[in-house]
Write a protein that holds these residues in place. Structure first.
Motif, PDB file in Angstrom:
ATOM      1  N   MET A   1      -0.645   6.518   2.504  1.00 27.40           N
ATOM      2  CA  MET A   1      -1.816   5.870   1.903  1.00 27.40           C
ATOM      3  C   MET A   1      -2.397   6.784   0.817  1.00 27.40           C
ATOM      4  O   MET A   1      -2.593   7.974   1.044  1.00 27.40           O
ATOM      5  CB  MET A   1      -2.882   5.594   2.975  1.00 27.40           C
ATOM      6  N   PRO A   2      -2.652   6.232  -0.361  1.00 23.33           N
ATOM      7  CA  PRO A   2      -3.205   7.050  -1.446  1.00 23.33           C
ATOM      8  C   PRO A   2      -4.659   7.423  -1.170  1.00 23.33           C
ATOM      9  O   PRO A   2      -5.292   6.899  -0.251  1.00 23.33           O
ATOM     10  CB  PRO A   2      -3.093   6.130  -2.658  1.00 23.33           C
ATOM     11  N   SER A   3      -5.180   8.319  -1.988  1.00 24.55           N
ATOM     12  CA  SER A   3      -6.571   8.747  -1.854  1.00 24.55           C
ATOM     13  C   SER A   3      -7.313   8.430  -3.149  1.00 24.55           C
ATOM     14  O   SER A   3      -7.015   9.006  -4.198  1.00 24.55           O
ATOM     15  CB  SER A   3      -6.633  10.242  -1.548  1.00 24.55           C
ATOM     16  N   PHE A   4      -8.235   7.491  -3.072  1.00 28.55           N
ATOM     17  CA  PHE A   4      -9.053   7.132  -4.231  1.00 28.55           C
ATOM     18  C   PHE A   4     -10.503   7.540  -3.977  1.00 28.55           C
ATOM     19  O   PHE A   4     -10.987   7.470  -2.847  1.00 28.55           O
ATOM     20  CB  PHE A   4      -9.036   5.614  -4.490  1.00 28.55           C
ATOM     21  N   ARG A   5     -11.153   7.921  -5.034  1.00 22.48           N
ATOM     22  CA  ARG A   5     -12.595   8.143  -4.982  1.00 22.48           C
ATOM     23  C   ARG A   5     -13.295   7.361  -6.088  1.00 22.48           C
ATOM     24  O   ARG A   5     -14.399   6.879  -5.918  1.00 22.48           O
ATOM     25  CB  ARG A   5     -12.904   9.632  -5.109  1.00 22.48           C
ATOM     26  N   TYR A   6     -12.578   7.281  -7.207  1.00 22.60           N
ATOM     27  CA  TYR A   6     -13.141   6.609  -8.376  1.00 22.60           C
ATOM     28  C   TYR A   6     -12.290   5.384  -8.743  1.00 22.60           C
ATOM     29  O   TYR A   6     -11.093   5.335  -8.437  1.00 22.60           O
ATOM     30  CB  TYR A   6     -13.179   7.564  -9.580  1.00 22.60           C
ATOM     31  N   ARG A 103      -0.291  -5.559   7.131  1.00 24.83           N
ATOM     32  CA  ARG A 103      -0.880  -6.075   5.900  1.00 24.83           C
ATOM     33  C   ARG A 103      -1.923  -5.090   5.404  1.00 24.83           C
ATOM     34  O   ARG A 103      -2.658  -4.489   6.190  1.00 24.83           O
ATOM     35  CB  ARG A 103      -1.508  -7.447   6.145  1.00 24.83           C
ATOM     36  N   VAL A 104      -1.988  -4.936   4.079  1.00 23.23           N
ATOM     37  CA  VAL A 104      -2.848  -3.897   3.513  1.00 23.23           C
ATOM     38  C   VAL A 104      -3.694  -4.442   2.375  1.00 23.23           C
ATOM     39  O   VAL A 104      -3.359  -5.436   1.731  1.00 23.23           O
ATOM     40  CB  VAL A 104      -2.008  -2.704   2.991  1.00 23.23           C
ATOM     41  N   GLY A 105      -4.816  -3.752   2.135  1.00 20.02           N
ATOM     42  CA  GLY A 105      -5.617  -3.978   0.943  1.00 20.02           C
ATOM     43  C   GLY A 105      -6.525  -5.183   0.967  1.00 20.02           C
ATOM     44  O   GLY A 105      -6.740  -5.820   1.998  1.00 20.02           O
ATOM     45  N   LEU A 106      -7.068  -5.484  -0.191  1.00 15.31           N
ATOM     46  CA  LEU A 106      -8.091  -6.514  -0.347  1.00 15.31           C
ATOM     47  C   LEU A 106      -7.661  -7.866   0.194  1.00 15.31           C
ATOM     48  O   LEU A 106      -8.436  -8.563   0.843  1.00 15.31           O
ATOM     49  CB  LEU A 106      -8.453  -6.656  -1.826  1.00 15.31           C
ATOM     50  N   MET A 107      -6.425  -8.271  -0.091  1.00 14.94           N
ATOM     51  CA  MET A 107      -5.949  -9.583   0.330  1.00 14.94           C
ATOM     52  C   MET A 107      -4.967  -9.497   1.484  1.00 14.94           C
ATOM     53  O   MET A 107      -4.327 -10.479   1.828  1.00 14.94           O
ATOM     54  CB  MET A 107      -5.332 -10.347  -0.852  1.00 14.94           C
ATOM     55  N   MET A 134       1.242   1.078  -4.301  1.00 10.93           N
ATOM     56  CA  MET A 134       0.648   0.299  -5.394  1.00 10.93           C
ATOM     57  C   MET A 134      -0.213  -0.835  -4.864  1.00 10.93           C
ATOM     58  O   MET A 134      -1.156  -1.284  -5.530  1.00 10.93           O
ATOM     59  CB  MET A 134       1.748  -0.269  -6.285  1.00 10.93           C
ATOM     60  N   LEU A 135       0.088  -1.321  -3.660  1.00  9.13           N
ATOM     61  CA  LEU A 135      -0.657  -2.452  -3.101  1.00  9.13           C
ATOM     62  C   LEU A 135      -2.096  -2.100  -2.750  1.00  9.13           C
ATOM     63  O   LEU A 135      -2.894  -2.994  -2.466  1.00  9.13           O
ATOM     64  CB  LEU A 135       0.058  -2.999  -1.858  1.00  9.13           C
ATOM     65  N   TYR A 136      -2.438  -0.833  -2.750  1.00  8.63           N
ATOM     66  CA  TYR A 136      -3.825  -0.455  -2.514  1.00  8.63           C
ATOM     67  C   TYR A 136      -4.655  -0.540  -3.786  1.00  8.63           C
ATOM     68  O   TYR A 136      -5.879  -0.440  -3.734  1.00  8.63           O
ATOM     69  CB  TYR A 136      -3.896   0.961  -1.942  1.00  8.63           C
ATOM     70  N   ARG A 137      -3.992  -0.714  -4.904  1.00  9.55           N
ATOM     71  CA  ARG A 137      -4.720  -0.883  -6.168  1.00  9.55           C
ATOM     72  C   ARG A 137      -5.266  -2.310  -6.242  1.00  9.55           C
ATOM     73  O   ARG A 137      -4.522  -3.269  -5.997  1.00  9.55           O
ATOM     74  CB  ARG A 137      -3.797  -0.610  -7.356  1.00  9.55           C
ATOM     75  N   PRO A 138      -6.526  -2.484  -6.584  1.00  9.48           N
ATOM     76  CA  PRO A 138      -7.142  -3.825  -6.506  1.00  9.48           C
ATOM     77  C   PRO A 138      -6.457  -4.893  -7.348  1.00  9.48           C
ATOM     78  O   PRO A 138      -6.218  -6.000  -6.864  1.00  9.48           O
ATOM     79  CB  PRO A 138      -8.591  -3.585  -6.952  1.00  9.48           C
ATOM     80  N   PHE A 139      -6.118  -4.585  -8.588  1.00  6.25           N
ATOM     81  CA  PHE A 139      -5.479  -5.602  -9.432  1.00  6.25           C
ATOM     82  C   PHE A 139      -4.099  -5.981  -8.903  1.00  6.25           C
ATOM     83  O   PHE A 139      -3.702  -7.145  -8.936  1.00  6.25           O
ATOM     84  CB  PHE A 139      -5.368  -5.114 -10.882  1.00  6.25           C
TER      85      PHE A 139
END
Length: 421
Positions: A1-6, A103-107, A134-139
């Motif tokens: 799992m990636p690490s995002f802050r911004y 299943r991961v992320g927003l959707m 890449m699936l953790y990226r919102p777009f």
């Protein structure tokens, strides 16, 4: 799992510019103390989990649909699903024991599903093979979630209603009518209604907002795709400029070579005039199907019945003729129709490509299972699948086709014949 802050950690610079130029988003960010030119913090809930605000969520849904699913999906559907499946949390992971998938992320998109959508269904705006993070990226997550919704909308060759799609999204196709998914759909409808005050027109996207991000595979979308020249090859544009009827029509609207605009409806959805549709049909048939006897008027009428002449298609149908990526790829690889390449589903948003594979499918159906088929069989099979044809009754598809054909017939000789081949 990636690490995002911004936001800048998970969104491309071009997309960040678009978000900053989206009025409601920029106001929300500025009110929260964010500054243009500096990294934008992602919101955190009391437990420290990263999430999107409803304003951010709606902007991403609207941008994704404008770029890839125009005239096919609605942002409210995406937003309501994100509310109930993930509570808009970026890093939420859930394991489904029955389906044996995470299943991961927003959707809540399973990596296996995203890989299948890219590999088999042609959704390749983002390269995810070998990089499931890449699936953790919102777009990216919203893109593949929306692609799966679109596939469910016409799975098994049937046009599905909203209830089927939402319940199948939750529990799979087999659970779409099971009592276990009913409460899920009821909650979805409740959330969707609560978002009614935040319809898509409340998120005001800037001019040029829907241009492709830098991580998307090369292509055109959004405002760029408002022009014929961005979708259609130079050769095909030259051919349509040789149509006197089209030239007269374009002259009236002030079009010029190199920058011809598509007509747009009230919702900014690109569509073709009947003159343009018939011209493309004529070009495609003259080049590739003259020996098959397919009539331009019939092909043009099918385009209108299938998509109402919307360039991107209508609802679950892809492109002008409604030919989906797997069918086009099969016609290309196995049947030998190779005048146009199909690398991704985006290729089918080119009206010439869609018209070509529509004509190819029409020709294939004319000799379905080795038999010469009637005109009525061909039309019904084209619109609802050959396995669903019932020649004992005059179905609505045949009747609608006959009514539409009259708009495209050239002469008194053709009128009333309803011939296709």
């Amino acid at each position: 799992m990636p690490s995002f802050r911004y936001w800048d950690d998970c969104v491309d610079p071009d997309d960040m510019k678009v978000m900053w130029h989206t009025a409601d988003v920029s106001k929300e960010w500025i009110d929260a103390g964010e500054k243009i030119g500096e990294k934008v913090h992602i919101s955190r809930d009391p437990d420290g989990e990263l999430y999107l605000t409803q304003t951010e969520m709606l902007a991403i849904a609207k941008l994704t649909i404008d770029r890839h699913f125009n005239s096919q999906l609605h942002p409210d559907m995406i937003c309501a699903l994100c509310e109930i499946v993930s509570d808009r949390k970026l890093f939420l992971e859930q394991y489904n024991k029955k389906l044996k998938e995470t299943r991961v992320g927003l959707m809540q998109v399973a990596p296996e599903t995203a890989d299948w959508l890219a590999r088999e269904m042609g959704y390749r705006a983002y390269e995810i093979e070998g990089n499931p993070d890449m699936l953790y990226r919102p777009f990216v997550n919203v893109y593949f979630g929306a692609a799966y919704i679109k596939w469910l909308s016409s799975c098994d060759g049937k046009e599905r209603n909203e209830e089927f799609v939402i319940r199948a999204y939750k529990g799979g196709k087999k659970k779409a009518a099971h009592k276990s998914t009913l409460i899920y759909f009821q909650r979805y409808m409740s959330v969707k209604e609560s978002l009614a005050s935040r319809r898509e027109d409340e998120i005001r996207l800037p001019t040029g907002a829907a241009s492709n991000s830098t991580t998307a595979t090369p292509g055109k979308s959004g405002e760029e795709w408002a022009f014929w020249d961005a979708r259609v090859s130079f050769e095909d544009m030259d051919a349509i400029w040789n149509s006197p009827e089209v030239v007269r029509e374009w002259a009236k609207s002030g079009e010029r070579r190199g920058r011809v605009r598509f007509s747009l409806d009230a919702q900014k959805k690109p569509y073709l005039s009947r003159v343009e549709v018939k011209a493309i049909a004529g070009i495609i048939i003259a080049r590739h199907f003259s020996s098959r006897g397919v009539k331009a008027s019939a092909l043009a009428a099918l385009a209108e019945v299938t998509s109402m002449r919307f360039v991107n298609g209508l609802r679950a149908r892809t492109g002008l003729l409604g030919i989906d990526y797997p069918t086009a790829l099969w016609l290309y690889n196995d049947v030998g129709y190779r005048a146009y390449k199909v690398i991704s589903v985006d290729d089918l948003y080119n009206p010439f490509v869609s018209m070509y594979f529509g004509a190819a499918y029409l020709a294939y159906l004319s000799e379905y299972e080795g038999r010469q088929r009637s005109y009525e069989f061909i039309v019904q099979a084209f619109l609802s699948g050959p396995e669903n044809v019932n020649l004992q009754e005059t179905g609505p598809h045949w009747t609608k086709f006959q009514d539409t054909l009259r708009f495209y017939e050239d002469s008194k000789k053709d009128q009333g014949s309803c011939s296709i081949l």
